[in-house]
Design a protein around this motif. Sequence first.
Motif, PDB file in Angstrom:
ATOM      1  N   LEU A  19       0.698  -1.112   0.378  1.00  0.00           N
ATOM      2  CA  LEU A  19      -0.408   0.558   0.013  1.00  0.00           C
ATOM      3  C   LEU A  19       1.134   1.201   0.458  1.00  0.00           C
ATOM      4  N   SER A  20       2.431   1.171   0.590  1.00  0.00           N
ATOM      5  CA  SER A  20       3.153   2.681   0.637  1.00  0.00           C
ATOM      6  C   SER A  20       2.749   2.912  -1.126  1.00  0.00           C
ATOM      7  N   LYS A  21       3.473   1.361  -1.932  1.00  0.00           N
ATOM      8  CA  LYS A  21       3.503   2.091  -3.166  1.00  0.00           C
ATOM      9  C   LYS A  21       2.653   2.552  -3.974  1.00  0.00           C
ATOM     10  N   LYS A  22       1.264   1.689  -3.471  1.00  0.00           N
ATOM     11  CA  LYS A  22       0.370   2.505  -4.521  1.00  0.00           C
ATOM     12  C   LYS A  22       0.421   3.597  -3.491  1.00  0.00           C
ATOM     13  N   ALA A  23      -0.237   4.170  -2.241  1.00  0.00           N
ATOM     14  CA  ALA A  23      -0.600   5.526  -1.776  1.00  0.00           C
ATOM     15  C   ALA A  23       0.601   7.025  -2.599  1.00  0.00           C
ATOM     16  N   VAL A  24       1.956   6.047  -2.554  1.00  0.00           N
ATOM     17  CA  VAL A  24       2.916   6.665  -3.794  1.00  0.00           C
ATOM     18  C   VAL A  24       2.298   7.563  -4.796  1.00  0.00           C
ATOM     19  N   GLU A  25       1.117   6.960  -5.694  1.00  0.00           N
ATOM     20  CA  GLU A  25       0.847   6.836  -7.056  1.00  0.00           C
ATOM     21  C   GLU A  25      -0.590   8.153  -7.428  1.00  0.00           C
ATOM     22  N   ASP A  26      -0.993   8.220  -5.909  1.00  0.00           N
ATOM     23  CA  ASP A  26      -2.156   9.122  -5.760  1.00  0.00           C
ATOM     24  C   ASP A  26      -3.310   8.802  -6.619  1.00  0.00           C
ATOM     25  N   LEU A  60      -5.671  -5.568   4.443  1.00  0.00           N
ATOM     26  CA  LEU A  60      -4.925  -4.951   3.330  1.00  0.00           C
ATOM     27  C   LEU A  60      -7.032  -3.622   2.682  1.00  0.00           C
ATOM     28  N   TYR A  61      -7.757  -4.032   2.843  1.00  0.00           N
ATOM     29  CA  TYR A  61      -8.863  -3.251   3.028  1.00  0.00           C
ATOM     30  C   TYR A  61      -9.140  -2.255   3.419  1.00  0.00           C
ATOM     31  N   LYS A  62      -9.044  -2.640   5.174  1.00  0.00           N
ATOM     32  CA  LYS A  62      -9.208  -1.849   6.341  1.00  0.00           C
ATOM     33  C   LYS A  62      -8.173  -0.575   6.069  1.00  0.00           C
ATOM     34  N   VAL A  63      -6.481  -1.168   6.058  1.00  0.00           N
ATOM     35  CA  VAL A  63      -6.290  -0.253   6.334  1.00  0.00           C
ATOM     36  C   VAL A  63      -5.850   0.781   4.832  1.00  0.00           C
ATOM     37  N   SER A  64      -6.412   0.389   3.198  1.00  0.00           N
ATOM     38  CA  SER A  64      -6.094   1.182   2.456  1.00  0.00           C
ATOM     39  C   SER A  64      -7.409   2.109   2.768  1.00  0.00           C
ATOM     40  N   GLU A  65      -8.673   1.127   2.683  1.00  0.00           N
ATOM     41  CA  GLU A  65      -9.615   3.085   3.216  1.00  0.00           C
ATOM     42  C   GLU A  65      -9.633   3.250   4.307  1.00  0.00           C
ATOM     43  N   MET A  66      -8.363   3.482   5.104  1.00  0.00           N
ATOM     44  CA  MET A  66      -7.594   4.582   5.880  1.00  0.00           C
ATOM     45  C   MET A  66      -7.336   5.656   5.175  1.00  0.00           C
ATOM     46  N   LEU A  67      -6.579   4.640   4.109  1.00  0.00           N
ATOM     47  CA  LEU A  67      -5.342   5.959   3.320  1.00  0.00           C
ATOM     48  C   LEU A  67      -6.536   6.984   2.447  1.00  0.00           C
ATOM     49  N   GLY A  68      -7.572   6.484   2.441  1.00  0.00           N
ATOM     50  CA  GLY A  68      -8.605   6.901   1.570  1.00  0.00           C
ATOM     51  C   GLY A  68      -8.934   6.709   0.206  1.00  0.00           C
ATOM     52  N   ILE A  69      -8.475   5.692   0.432  1.00  0.00           N
ATOM     53  CA  ILE A  69      -7.903   4.939  -1.551  1.00  0.00           C
ATOM     54  C   ILE A  69      -9.033   3.755  -1.701  1.00  0.00           C
ATOM     55  N   ARG A  70      -9.989   4.174  -1.890  1.00  0.00           N
ATOM     56  CA  ARG A  70     -11.286   3.679  -2.466  1.00  0.00           C
ATOM     57  C   ARG A  70     -11.479   2.154  -3.181  1.00  0.00           C
ATOM     58  N   THR A  71     -11.051   0.829  -2.333  1.00  0.00           N
ATOM     59  CA  THR A  71     -10.713  -0.097  -2.928  1.00  0.00           C
ATOM     60  C   THR A  71     -11.362  -1.259  -2.741  1.00  0.00           C
ATOM     61  N   TYR A  72     -11.222  -2.937  -3.092  1.00  0.00           N
ATOM     62  CA  TYR A  72     -11.795  -3.641  -3.120  1.00  0.00           C
ATOM     63  C   TYR A  72     -11.063  -4.745  -3.249  1.00  0.00           C
ATOM     64  N   CYS A  73     -10.693  -6.274  -2.691  1.00  0.00           N
ATOM     65  CA  CYS A  73     -10.490  -7.341  -2.911  1.00  0.00           C
ATOM     66  C   CYS A  73     -10.657  -8.087  -3.274  1.00  0.00           C
ATOM     67  N   TYR A  74      -9.984  -8.604  -4.263  1.00  0.00           N
ATOM     68  CA  TYR A  74     -10.782 -10.189  -4.900  1.00  0.00           C
ATOM     69  C   TYR A  74      -9.463 -11.495  -4.204  1.00  0.00           C
ATOM     70  N   ILE A  75     -10.113 -12.306  -3.777  1.00  0.00           N
ATOM     71  CA  ILE A  75      -9.775 -13.405  -3.643  1.00  0.00           C
ATOM     72  C   ILE A  75      -9.979 -14.314  -4.553  1.00  0.00           C
ATOM     73  N   THR A  76      -8.151 -14.669  -5.005  1.00  0.00           N
ATOM     74  CA  THR A  76      -9.220 -15.579  -6.213  1.00  0.00           C
ATOM     75  C   THR A  76      -8.137 -17.141  -6.005  1.00  0.00           C
ATOM     76  N   GLU A  77      -7.833 -18.136  -7.256  1.00  0.00           N
ATOM     77  CA  GLU A  77      -8.099 -19.111  -7.242  1.00  0.00           C
ATOM     78  C   GLU A  77      -5.709 -19.408  -7.471  1.00  0.00           C
ATOM     79  N   MET A  78      -5.323 -19.893  -6.944  1.00  0.00           N
ATOM     80  CA  MET A  78      -4.112 -20.301  -7.813  1.00  0.00           C
ATOM     81  C   MET A  78      -3.154 -21.673  -7.670  1.00  0.00           C
ATOM     82  N   ASN A  79      -4.192 -22.317  -7.320  1.00  0.00           N
ATOM     83  CA  ASN A  79      -3.904 -23.416  -7.503  1.00  0.00           C
ATOM     84  C   ASN A  79      -3.110 -24.160  -9.190  1.00  0.00           C
ATOM     85  N   ASN A  80      -3.268 -23.530 -10.021  1.00  0.00           N
ATOM     86  CA  ASN A  80      -3.779 -23.585 -11.381  1.00  0.00           C
ATOM     87  C   ASN A  80      -2.903 -22.791 -12.269  1.00  0.00           C
TER      88      ASN A  80
END
Length: 455
Positions: A191-198, A227-247
């Motif tokens: 999130l620090s890298k994403k917050a740098v992007e404004d 991740l979602y909670k901290v991102s919202e605290m930073l003022g960035i509207r955020t959605y988190c996807y949880i996705t499968e990575m076995n395949n």
Amino acid sequence: MSSDNILSIPDLIAKKRDGLELNPEEIQQFIGGIKTRDVQDCHAGAMLMAMFLKGMTEGEICSLTTSMRDSGERLKWPQFRGLVVDKHSTGGIGDKISIPLAPALAACQLKVPMMSGRGLGITGGTLDKLESIPGYRTQLTDEQIVKLISTVGCGIFSQSPKLNPADRYLYSIRDVTATVSSNALIISSILSKKAVEDLDALILDVKYGISAVMKTPELAENLAHSLYKVSEMLGIRTYCYITEMNNPIGYCIGNAIEIQESIDLMKYKSGHSNDLEELVCEQGGRLLLLTDKVKTIEQGREMIRETFKNGSALQKFHDMIIGQGVSETIAKQLISDDESIIGSILKLGDVHYQGISSDTGFIQSIDSFKLGTIVQRLGGGRLKSTDKLDYSVGIRLLKHVGDPIQQNEPWAILYADTDATQRYPKVLDDLTTSLIVSSSSVEPLQRIYKVIGST
């Protein structure tokens, strides 16, 4: 905090070691000490281990994130307020989502300053894949980034020395102190890298499975909620996807071969990967919804898909790679319909091995960890940070989970430049045993496990 109450760096470490919460001023003091060199490598290692073992509150993580964000320069987009978006993935095999997504979003009039990374372990990096295009530059100046985003609308580039230097330093210490897997440190780094992007809006894709950092859906969900909670605290509207990575995602694993697959999607060629399209349209559609470009996620998905059908995403990709150093000749050839020319630019290895099914039935799973390891060991990934990549190494899947298959039928092709069995003696065994076949029918793979966020 008054000067009388300022703790020394060792005292700050001891406070965290004892399980006490660091206040924002103390965290800022520690991060600021990296720049002034009051914090030495031994201090950083000790503090990171204390954070790893004792954990951090969401308030501490937010303070750590903002302090890291402010350790260097920041991008600012006042002229594009409400339109600046990005997406980040925790990494996966065949995960090339960012490559078609950024141009598609730009074609929808959003601005995408995508600061991306390189491969980590067996996971391929977006920048490594793009560097398989001759001339593509990942290191841009702040002025070049501003010009690219202002004119084209998207860019995929590396973190510059001026942007978030504290993260670069701390990550190098985490890597040698066994603290990489700390949720608090993962969150602050991302999130620090994403917050740098404004940013105005952000999609976070948290993977789970045998080739992901988080092995179970439960672990991934725990990270995604934080991740979602901290991102919202930073003022960035955020959605988190949880996705499968076995395949593996899509049909291709590697560097040049994943650029080929990304271009195929942007051309909307018949036979392109459905799961890749689904994830790109879903995550892009969500960003369009978060920025009020559409009223429903369904409209967002279709708007992204339309950029592939009408060629506008492909044109943005063409303009983006020119803006990042690729010649106009090569850029034009890559978006042409001449597959032989594209193949001559994005070259694959001349030595081919086939994965052959030993059973008849339906594909139950394809082991992404084994396939990712094959590509890495043959030079498509790094065993150490100084390794040079062989962009021509790759695997093309001929089948997906749920597809029927016959005994002795090919299901994958491995491309390499040299005798792969000498470089990695287990390669053929691992290729063969990556496929699991069921005698009964198997449902097509569902990539998205859960979505976290609120509009």
